[in-house]
Design a protein around this motif. Structure first.
Motif, PDB file in Angstrom:
ATOM      1  N   GLU A 138     -48.182 -46.052   7.999  1.00  0.00           N
ATOM      2  CA  GLU A 138     -47.288 -45.801   6.741  1.00  0.00           C
ATOM      3  C   GLU A 138     -47.879 -45.688   5.302  1.00  0.00           C
ATOM      4  N   MET A 139     -48.939 -46.347   5.231  1.00  0.00           N
ATOM      5  CA  MET A 139     -49.803 -46.402   3.835  1.00  0.00           C
ATOM      6  C   MET A 139     -50.583 -45.216   4.000  1.00  0.00           C
ATOM      7  N   GLN A 140     -51.018 -44.892   4.957  1.00  0.00           N
ATOM      8  CA  GLN A 140     -51.873 -43.418   4.949  1.00  0.00           C
ATOM      9  C   GLN A 140     -51.100 -42.419   4.857  1.00  0.00           C
ATOM     10  N   ASP A 141     -49.796 -42.361   5.413  1.00  0.00           N
ATOM     11  CA  ASP A 141     -48.973 -41.170   5.172  1.00  0.00           C
ATOM     12  C   ASP A 141     -48.325 -41.070   3.868  1.00  0.00           C
ATOM     13  N   ALA A 142     -48.309 -42.018   3.106  1.00  0.00           N
ATOM     14  CA  ALA A 142     -47.731 -42.265   1.907  1.00  0.00           C
ATOM     15  C   ALA A 142     -48.751 -41.554   0.886  1.00  0.00           C
ATOM     16  N   PHE A 143     -50.186 -41.940   1.112  1.00  0.00           N
ATOM     17  CA  PHE A 143     -51.199 -41.460   0.166  1.00  0.00           C
ATOM     18  C   PHE A 143     -51.383 -40.114   0.552  1.00  0.00           C
ATOM     19  N   LYS A 144     -51.308 -39.686   1.704  1.00  0.00           N
ATOM     20  CA  LYS A 144     -51.369 -38.136   1.871  1.00  0.00           C
ATOM     21  C   LYS A 144     -49.999 -37.464   1.230  1.00  0.00           C
ATOM     22  N   TYR A 182     -31.845 -49.195   3.678  1.00  0.00           N
ATOM     23  CA  TYR A 182     -30.555 -49.279   4.391  1.00  0.00           C
ATOM     24  C   TYR A 182     -29.828 -48.424   3.777  1.00  0.00           C
ATOM     25  N   ALA A 183     -29.452 -48.397   2.318  1.00  0.00           N
ATOM     26  CA  ALA A 183     -28.919 -47.459   1.668  1.00  0.00           C
ATOM     27  C   ALA A 183     -29.089 -45.977   1.855  1.00  0.00           C
ATOM     28  N   LEU A 184     -30.410 -45.660   1.969  1.00  0.00           N
ATOM     29  CA  LEU A 184     -30.786 -44.165   2.325  1.00  0.00           C
ATOM     30  C   LEU A 184     -30.441 -43.754   3.477  1.00  0.00           C
ATOM     31  N   LYS A 185     -30.545 -44.817   4.386  1.00  0.00           N
ATOM     32  CA  LYS A 185     -30.042 -44.567   5.990  1.00  0.00           C
ATOM     33  C   LYS A 185     -28.512 -44.266   5.978  1.00  0.00           C
ATOM     34  N   GLN A 186     -27.755 -44.970   5.136  1.00  0.00           N
ATOM     35  CA  GLN A 186     -26.343 -44.768   4.981  1.00  0.00           C
ATOM     36  C   GLN A 186     -26.033 -43.258   4.700  1.00  0.00           C
ATOM     37  N   LYS A 187     -26.788 -42.740   3.861  1.00  0.00           N
ATOM     38  CA  LYS A 187     -26.748 -41.338   3.319  1.00  0.00           C
ATOM     39  C   LYS A 187     -27.472 -40.370   4.265  1.00  0.00           C
ATOM     40  N   ASN A 188     -27.611 -40.766   5.616  1.00  0.00           N
ATOM     41  CA  ASN A 188     -28.117 -39.932   6.584  1.00  0.00           C
ATOM     42  C   ASN A 188     -29.749 -39.423   6.583  1.00  0.00           C
ATOM     43  N   MET A 189     -30.492 -40.210   5.516  1.00  0.00           N
ATOM     44  CA  MET A 189     -31.726 -39.734   5.322  1.00  0.00           C
ATOM     45  C   MET A 189     -32.703 -40.074   6.539  1.00  0.00           C
ATOM     46  N   LYS A 190     -33.714 -39.308   7.098  1.00  0.00           N
ATOM     47  CA  LYS A 190     -34.417 -39.776   8.176  1.00  0.00           C
ATOM     48  C   LYS A 190     -35.159 -41.142   7.707  1.00  0.00           C
ATOM     49  N   LEU A 191     -35.364 -41.954   8.725  1.00  0.00           N
ATOM     50  CA  LEU A 191     -36.126 -43.346   8.357  1.00  0.00           C
ATOM     51  C   LEU A 191     -37.451 -43.045   7.892  1.00  0.00           C
ATOM     52  N   SER A 192     -38.224 -42.152   8.637  1.00  0.00           N
ATOM     53  CA  SER A 192     -39.728 -41.764   8.389  1.00  0.00           C
ATOM     54  C   SER A 192     -39.780 -41.295   6.766  1.00  0.00           C
ATOM     55  N   ASP A 193     -38.854 -40.362   6.284  1.00  0.00           N
ATOM     56  CA  ASP A 193     -38.848 -39.881   5.164  1.00  0.00           C
ATOM     57  C   ASP A 193     -38.424 -40.767   3.938  1.00  0.00           C
ATOM     58  N   ALA A 194     -37.420 -41.754   4.508  1.00  0.00           N
ATOM     59  CA  ALA A 194     -36.887 -42.662   3.373  1.00  0.00           C
ATOM     60  C   ALA A 194     -37.981 -43.772   3.292  1.00  0.00           C
ATOM     61  N   THR A 195     -38.676 -44.263   4.076  1.00  0.00           N
ATOM     62  CA  THR A 195     -40.080 -45.134   4.162  1.00  0.00           C
ATOM     63  C   THR A 195     -41.080 -44.553   3.471  1.00  0.00           C
ATOM     64  N   SER A 196     -41.325 -43.260   3.522  1.00  0.00           N
ATOM     65  CA  SER A 196     -42.214 -42.661   2.862  1.00  0.00           C
ATOM     66  C   SER A 196     -42.000 -42.536   1.342  1.00  0.00           C
ATOM     67  N   ALA A 197     -40.905 -42.302   1.006  1.00  0.00           N
ATOM     68  CA  ALA A 197     -40.340 -42.079  -0.495  1.00  0.00           C
ATOM     69  C   ALA A 197     -40.492 -43.527  -1.123  1.00  0.00           C
ATOM     70  N   LEU A 198     -39.970 -44.618  -0.267  1.00  0.00           N
ATOM     71  CA  LEU A 198     -40.177 -45.862  -1.040  1.00  0.00           C
ATOM     72  C   LEU A 198     -41.580 -46.352  -0.955  1.00  0.00           C
ATOM     73  N   LEU A 199     -42.349 -46.116  -0.239  1.00  0.00           N
ATOM     74  CA  LEU A 199     -43.996 -46.490  -0.445  1.00  0.00           C
ATOM     75  C   LEU A 199     -44.363 -45.718  -1.433  1.00  0.00           C
ATOM     76  N   VAL A 200     -44.439 -44.490  -1.852  1.00  0.00           N
ATOM     77  CA  VAL A 200     -45.010 -43.837  -2.758  1.00  0.00           C
ATOM     78  C   VAL A 200     -44.139 -44.099  -4.194  1.00  0.00           C
ATOM     79  N   ASN A 201     -43.069 -44.629  -4.033  1.00  0.00           N
ATOM     80  CA  ASN A 201     -42.316 -45.238  -5.367  1.00  0.00           C
ATOM     81  C   ASN A 201     -43.150 -46.570  -5.632  1.00  0.00           C
TER      82      ASN A 201
END
Length: 352
Positions: free
Chosen positions: A217-223, A107-126
């Protein structure tokens, strides 16, 4: 999302659990002895070292989060990413199974106008890097100290084995989903076969699509992890150092209450702390309250059993450890949340 009323309800639940913890503690140990130990015999220099260690841990974890986010989205400042990363300590701390941190960060990253797919990917990798590292810690510690644990807590060794096995199996499941297309498709096929059973169909069928999204999403994160090797190496190094410091906090707490631990026992302390956390990760209370305190006192009791009143000492250490690693971290996370909210309000005033 997390409304103010919902946050207040969660905080009240945490306070109730803390009160229950205190009641339980003082029913196990002698209240006067524990109070005297904490008030008169505690060396607060070592407590201060423990606090500094916790703050270093928090900063390192936030930094690894900020690196991942800024790799995807340059328009967010390092300080903003640090603040959002720190909110995890608060929202994970107040929610069962530590499930609140990532939704709020998304939610916070979306508030900063980060793309949902990019935010989800960053969170999953973290999330994945953290889970991989704590499981590596667990596997190494389990391999080194299994025989010693079996000797010292033979009647409860099954709890350690069970918690350890659950964590490793879940991590293996995630890795298989993220690295092989076959396993994800196989699991979807299994779900569809179960849906042919009438009483399971209504429950499972709506979840299949969500599971397929999770697999993708998991496969994208591992990529992403495979494509950014240098960044991932840096993230792993930061998180390993952070967790090493975090697991070392009981060492300073034991010193604070007068338990002189030999330096060759440092890795044993790290191992027992690692077990205390990982084997209770699935306790369904905020901060694994109840389970983690039991695990800590059980695992460390025999370690100091040659001291006078070991029960009071280990209970005192557990209480100090929880105050630093759970309650202090929640306060720290709440401060990060307030800083994030202040930043959002400032931006709104500037825009309007």
């Amino acid at each position: 999302m997390f409304t103010k009323k919902r946050i207040i309800r969660y905080v009240i639940l945490v306070l109730v659990l803390f009160l229950a913890l205190l009641i339980t503690i003082f029913s196990i140990g002698d209240f006067k002895s524990i109070y005297y130990l904490l008030k008169s015999q505690t060396n607060y220099t070592y407590i201060l070292i423990g606090i500094i260690s916790i703050l270093i841990y928090a900063f390192l974890m936030q930094s690894s989060f900020a690196i991942l986010v800024r790799k995807k989205y340059k328009d967010i400042s390092y300080n903003e990413a640090i603040h959002i990363g720190g909110t995890e300590f608060f929202f994970n701390g107040i929610t069962p199974f530590s499930t609140g941190g990532q939704p709020f960060q998304l939610y916070a990253l979306k508030q900063k106008n980060m793309k949902l797919s990019d935010a989800t990917s960053a969170l999953l990798v973290n999330f994945l890097t953290y889970q991989i590292i704590i499981n590596i810690f667990s596997i190494i510690c389990f391999s080194l100290y299994y025989n010693k644990l079996k000797l010292e807590i033979d009647n409860l060794i099954w709890l350690v084995v069970f918690g350890f096995t659950i964590n490793v199996l879940i991590m293996t499941f995630i890795v298989l989903i993220g690295t092989t297309k076959f396993f994800g498709k196989f699991m979807v096929l299994i779900f569809k076969l179960f849906c042919k059973i009438k009483f399971l169909k209504k429950r499972l069928e709506p979840k299949i699509l969500s599971f397929e999204v999770f697999v993708n999403e998991m496969q994208d994160a591992f990529k992403q992890m495979a494509q950014n090797k240098l960044t991932m190496m840096l993230i792993f190094i930061i998180k390993i150092i952070a967790l090493f410091i975090y697991y070392l906090v009981p060492f300073f707490i034991f010193y604070a209450v007068g338990v002189k631990i030999d330096y060759h026992d440092i890795f044993y302390v790290i191992a027992m702390t690692s077990f205390s956390i990982t084997i209770t990760a699935w306790v369904p209370t905020p901060g694994a309250a109840g389970g983690i305190e039991f695990a800590f006192t059980t695992l460390f009791y025999t370690f100091i059993s040659n001291y006078t009143n070991p029960q009071n000492i280990v209970v005192s250490c557990m209480l100090l450890w929880r105050l630093l690693t759970y309650y202090l971290m929640m306060i720290y996370g709440f401060v990060m949340y307030l800083l994030f909210e202040r930043g959002i309000k400032y931006e709104d005033r500037v825009i309007h």
